[in-house]
Design an enzyme around this catalytic site. Structure first.
Site, PDB file in Angstrom:
ATOM      1  CB  ALA A 151      -0.893  -0.018   1.237  1.00 19.07           C
ATOM      2  N   PRO A 177       5.759  -2.132  -5.120  1.00 21.61           N
ATOM      3  CG  PRO A 177       7.314  -0.396  -5.257  1.00 21.61           C
ATOM      4  CD  PRO A 177       6.929  -1.698  -5.878  1.00 21.61           C
ATOM      5  CB  VAL A 230     -11.633  -5.156   2.413  1.00 23.16           C
ATOM      6  CG1 VAL A 230     -12.569  -6.341   2.225  1.00 23.16           C
ATOM      7  CG2 VAL A 230     -11.143  -5.085   3.859  1.00 23.16           C
ATOM      8  CD  GLU A 250      -1.034  -7.818   8.020  1.00 27.88           C
ATOM      9  OE1 GLU A 250      -1.951  -7.150   8.532  1.00 27.88           O
ATOM     10  OE2 GLU A 250      -0.422  -8.691   8.641  1.00 27.88           O
ATOM     11  CD  GLU A 458       2.952  -7.992   6.755  1.00 25.16           C
ATOM     12  OE1 GLU A 458       2.649  -6.820   7.021  1.00 25.16           O
ATOM     13  OE2 GLU A 458       3.509  -8.328   5.681  1.00 25.16           O
TER      14      GLU A 458
HETATM   15  P1  NAD Z   1      -5.175  -0.805  -2.619  1.00 26.36           P
HETATM   16  O1  NAD Z   1      -5.945  -2.007  -2.213  1.00 26.36           O
HETATM   17  O2  NAD Z   1      -5.803   0.131  -3.561  1.00 26.36           O
HETATM   18  O3  NAD Z   1      -3.780  -1.230  -3.293  1.00 26.36           O
HETATM   19  C1  NAD Z   1      -2.857  -2.023  -2.600  1.00 26.36           C
HETATM   20  C2  NAD Z   1      -1.886  -2.632  -3.584  1.00 26.36           C
HETATM   21  O4  NAD Z   1      -2.554  -3.629  -4.350  1.00 26.36           O
HETATM   22  C3  NAD Z   1      -1.294  -1.649  -4.602  1.00 26.36           C
HETATM   23  O5  NAD Z   1       0.075  -1.946  -4.772  1.00 26.36           O
HETATM   24  C4  NAD Z   1      -2.072  -1.968  -5.866  1.00 26.36           C
HETATM   25  O6  NAD Z   1      -1.362  -1.667  -7.043  1.00 26.36           O
HETATM   26  C5  NAD Z   1      -2.263  -3.455  -5.731  1.00 26.36           C
HETATM   27  N1  NAD Z   1      -3.376  -4.017  -6.485  1.00 26.36           N
HETATM   28  C6  NAD Z   1      -4.552  -3.445  -6.796  1.00 26.36           C
HETATM   29  N2  NAD Z   1      -5.336  -4.316  -7.483  1.00 26.36           N
HETATM   30  C7  NAD Z   1      -4.628  -5.465  -7.594  1.00 26.36           C
HETATM   31  C8  NAD Z   1      -4.904  -6.732  -8.200  1.00 26.36           C
HETATM   32  N3  NAD Z   1      -6.061  -6.999  -8.798  1.00 26.36           N
HETATM   33  N4  NAD Z   1      -3.949  -7.687  -8.132  1.00 26.36           N
HETATM   34  C9  NAD Z   1      -2.776  -7.444  -7.509  1.00 26.36           C
HETATM   35  N5  NAD Z   1      -2.462  -6.263  -6.928  1.00 26.36           N
HETATM   36  C10 NAD Z   1      -3.396  -5.282  -6.963  1.00 26.36           C
HETATM   37  O7  NAD Z   1      -4.759  -0.114  -1.249  1.00 26.36           O
HETATM   38  P2  NAD Z   1      -4.049   1.292  -1.035  1.00 26.36           P
HETATM   39  O8  NAD Z   1      -5.046   2.338  -1.409  1.00 26.36           O
HETATM   40  O9  NAD Z   1      -2.717   1.282  -1.658  1.00 26.36           O
HETATM   41  O10 NAD Z   1      -3.837   1.301   0.542  1.00 26.36           O
HETATM   42  C11 NAD Z   1      -4.840   1.616   1.435  1.00 26.36           C
HETATM   43  C12 NAD Z   1      -5.480   0.371   1.998  1.00 26.36           C
HETATM   44  O11 NAD Z   1      -4.465  -0.491   2.524  1.00 26.36           O
HETATM   45  C13 NAD Z   1      -6.391   0.674   3.159  1.00 26.36           C
HETATM   46  O12 NAD Z   1      -7.543  -0.127   3.081  1.00 26.36           O
HETATM   47  C14 NAD Z   1      -5.565   0.292   4.366  1.00 26.36           C
HETATM   48  O13 NAD Z   1      -6.305  -0.029   5.499  1.00 26.36           O
HETATM   49  C15 NAD Z   1      -4.808  -0.874   3.841  1.00 26.36           C
HETATM   50  N6  NAD Z   1      -3.585  -1.094   4.627  1.00 26.36           N
HETATM   51  C16 NAD Z   1      -3.516  -2.190   5.442  1.00 26.36           C
HETATM   52  C17 NAD Z   1      -2.402  -2.393   6.229  1.00 26.36           C
HETATM   53  C18 NAD Z   1      -2.296  -3.581   7.140  1.00 26.36           C
HETATM   54  O14 NAD Z   1      -1.194  -3.930   7.525  1.00 26.36           O
HETATM   55  N7  NAD Z   1      -3.385  -4.236   7.519  1.00 26.36           N
HETATM   56  C19 NAD Z   1      -1.343  -1.489   6.172  1.00 26.36           C
HETATM   57  C20 NAD Z   1      -1.445  -0.389   5.336  1.00 26.36           C
HETATM   58  C21 NAD Z   1      -2.575  -0.200   4.558  1.00 26.36           C
END
Ligand code: NAD
Length: 484
Positions: A151, A177, A230, A250, A458
């Site tokens: 993320a 990333p 999610v 995560e 993790e």
């Molecule tokens: P996101 O779900 O939009 O993207 C996360 C990652 O997934 C990015 O690198 C994106 O390019 C990739 N991705 C998107 N679609 C994909 C697919 N179909 N296949 C493979 N990869 C794909 O999330 P974001 O906006 O980058 O981050 C915010 C979210 O992350 C929030 O919901 C936050 O709560 C969560 N988060 C969770 C944790 C944790 O440890 N639980 C930590 C940080 C952020």
């Protein structure tokens, strides 16, 4: 500014690698909205290079002793600490988070992970199970080639939290990333190389979801570890299921922070601030549903708003700044939409609520009081600096309401009654909990979520189970008896 342009977009097999055929990927500095580097997304040719080099390198890496592997990881941790200042400045350009935060929470946390798992690497063993004369032994073996997908809120930390246990266990990792924050992970790849990590074991690829999806679909990938939302988790988990690959998820949260009226007021306010406004609210584990018992509500809201006036919003590279811009215009707009919904649905705005009239993605820390459980701002993960304060009267009532969510990442309780603190936390459905504290994430402790917030853990010794597999070997000492 040009010094932020990396030598190339990707880091594969120990060297910076470019393929300008890939779609352009501009990197935007959140404090100004300016483009600070121009990268390219990975093409199929780049993905192929990354996977094949990782697969080749992993075989030799797995054959090394844990002591040798661990030494390299610990050396990388030392280099990261030596270069913390530069890495933190870069992280601030990548994310917009204030330097006062990145200096203590990003590269340093990554170094902790490399040091911790570097230390564990030599002690990874199977066990011996005696069965009369015969015996079974187990071997703890790596999974193979792991994909890490990050993320944008903690790009350096996420890269290290995934790479460290993966590499300690003898795997290779290909890390993608977030397309929003691509710079930090490249530096981690450089440093691991400098520390002696053989080429191909930690490759970094840039790109959006389609690049991640292409890697997951490849039969040579054995595990996927995602940090993200999610909805993305559902897609990645489903794609990984096609190949029955191991996963760590995560994901997001809407965590409860419960403040009982006997709590130390200043500590409770500090906890609520840390749980909502650190990193401009862009923290997955944030306690964004702040349940405050009626008897302390007025004092809590008064002190909270008083203390929020001391928050210094400004240039994130200035050490005096304690609240930086959000990481992207998109996330800022999402947050503003939620604030509008909070107002429209009748929550009482008591602090902030506005975008700052200046360049960059700045928004005020925002607090709504009199929030009810059915309001959108009490149900959805906003991932921005918006605190929802909800009232409660009894312990049983607040436990039920705290659990009435599909998420289950974190939870916190503030009270001077320690018996109550443990009793309440024992009933809360969340993976990472805090008593009289919030958002501590030491590498020694497991981190992860229940329910929709995730699968696996993790950090801590528990992460080893998610980056290795056990082989059991039955050894017969006598003759083999067959029926015919
Ligand atoms: P996101 O779900 O939009 O993207 C996360 C990652 O997934 C990015 O690198 C994106 O390019 C990739 N991705 C998107 N679609 C994909 C697919 N179909 N296949 C493979 N990869 C794909 O999330 P974001 O906006 O980058 O981050 C915010 C979210 O992350 C929030 O919901 C936050 O709560 C969560 N988060 C969770 C944790 C944790 O440890 N639980 C930590 C940080 C952020």
């Amino acid at each position: 500014m040009t010094k932020l342009q990396p030598q190339a977009s990707h880091f594969i097999a120990g060297v910076y690698t470019e393929d300008t055929q890939g779609d352009p990927l501009p990197v935007i500095y959140p404090a100004t909205g300016q483009v600070i580097a121009e990268l390219h997304q990975a093409t199929p040719a780049i993905i192929e290079q990354a996977i094949s080099s990782a697969q080749t390198a992993q075989v030799e890496w797995a054959a090394m002793s844990g002591t040798e592997r661990g030494r390299i990881l610990r050396r990388a941790a030392d280099i990261i600490r030596d270069r913390n200042q530069d890495l933190s400045v870069l992280e601030t350009y990548d994310t917009g988070k204030p330097l006062s935060e990145t200096l203590v929470a990003d590269a340093t946390s990554g170094a902790d992970a490399l040091e911790y798992f570097g230390g564990l690497a030599a002690s990874l063993t199977g066990e011996h199970i005696q069965l009369g004369q015969d015996w079974v032994y187990t071997r703890r073996e790596p999974l193979g080639v792991c994909v890490g997908i990050g993320a944008w809120n903690y790009p350096t930390q996420i890269a290290c939290w995934k790479a460290a246990p993966a590499l300690a266990c003898g795997n290779a990792m290909i890390f993608k990333p977030s397309e929003v924050t691509p710079l930090g992970a490249l530096k981690i790849a450089e440093i691991l190389c400098q520390a002696g990590l053989p080429a191909g074991l930690f490759n970094v690829l840039q790109g959006g979801g389609s690049v991640g999806a292409a890697m997951i679909a490849d039969a040579r990938i054995d595990k996927v570890s995602l940090t993200g939302s999610v909805p993305t988790g559902r897609k990645v988990y489903a794609a990984a299921a096609q190949g029955l690959k191991h996963v760590t998820m995560e994901l997001g949260g809407k965590s409860p922070l419960i403040i009982f009226e006997d709590a130390d007021l200043e500590n409770a306010v500090s906890g609520a601030i840390l749980a909502n406004f650190y990193s401009s609210g862009q923290v997955c584990s944030n306690g964004t549903r702040v349940f405050v018992q009626n008897g302390i509500k007025d004092r809590f809201l008064t002190r909270l708003t008083e203390r929020l006036h001391d928050c210094v919003i400004g240039d994130p590279q200035d050490m005096a700044t304690t609240f930086g811009p959000m990481t992207s215009e998109t996330q800022l707009q999402i947050t503003l939409d939620y604030i509008a919904k909070g107002r429209a649905e009748g929550a009482r705005l008591i602090h902030g609520g506005n975008r700052l009239d200046q360049k960059g993605f700045y928004i005020e820390p925002t607090v709504f009081a009199d929030v009810t459980d059915d309001m959108t701002i009490a149900r959805d993960e906003i991932f921005g600096p918006v605190m929802a304060v909800l009232d409660f009267q009894t312990e049983d009532d607040v436990i039920a309401r705290a659990n009435a969510t599909d998420f289950g990442l974190s939870a916190g309780v503030f009270t001077r009654d320690l018996t109550r603190a443990h009793r309440v936390i024992g009933q809360i459905q969340a993976g990472t909990c805090f008593i009289n504290s919030y958002n501590d994430a030491p590498v020694e402790a497991p981190f992860g979520g229940m329910k929709l917030s995730g699968v696996g853990r993790e950090n801590s010794k528990e992460a080893i189970n998610h980056y290795s597999q056990l082989k059991s070997v039955y050894v017969r000492m006598g003759d083999v008896e067959a029926p015919y």
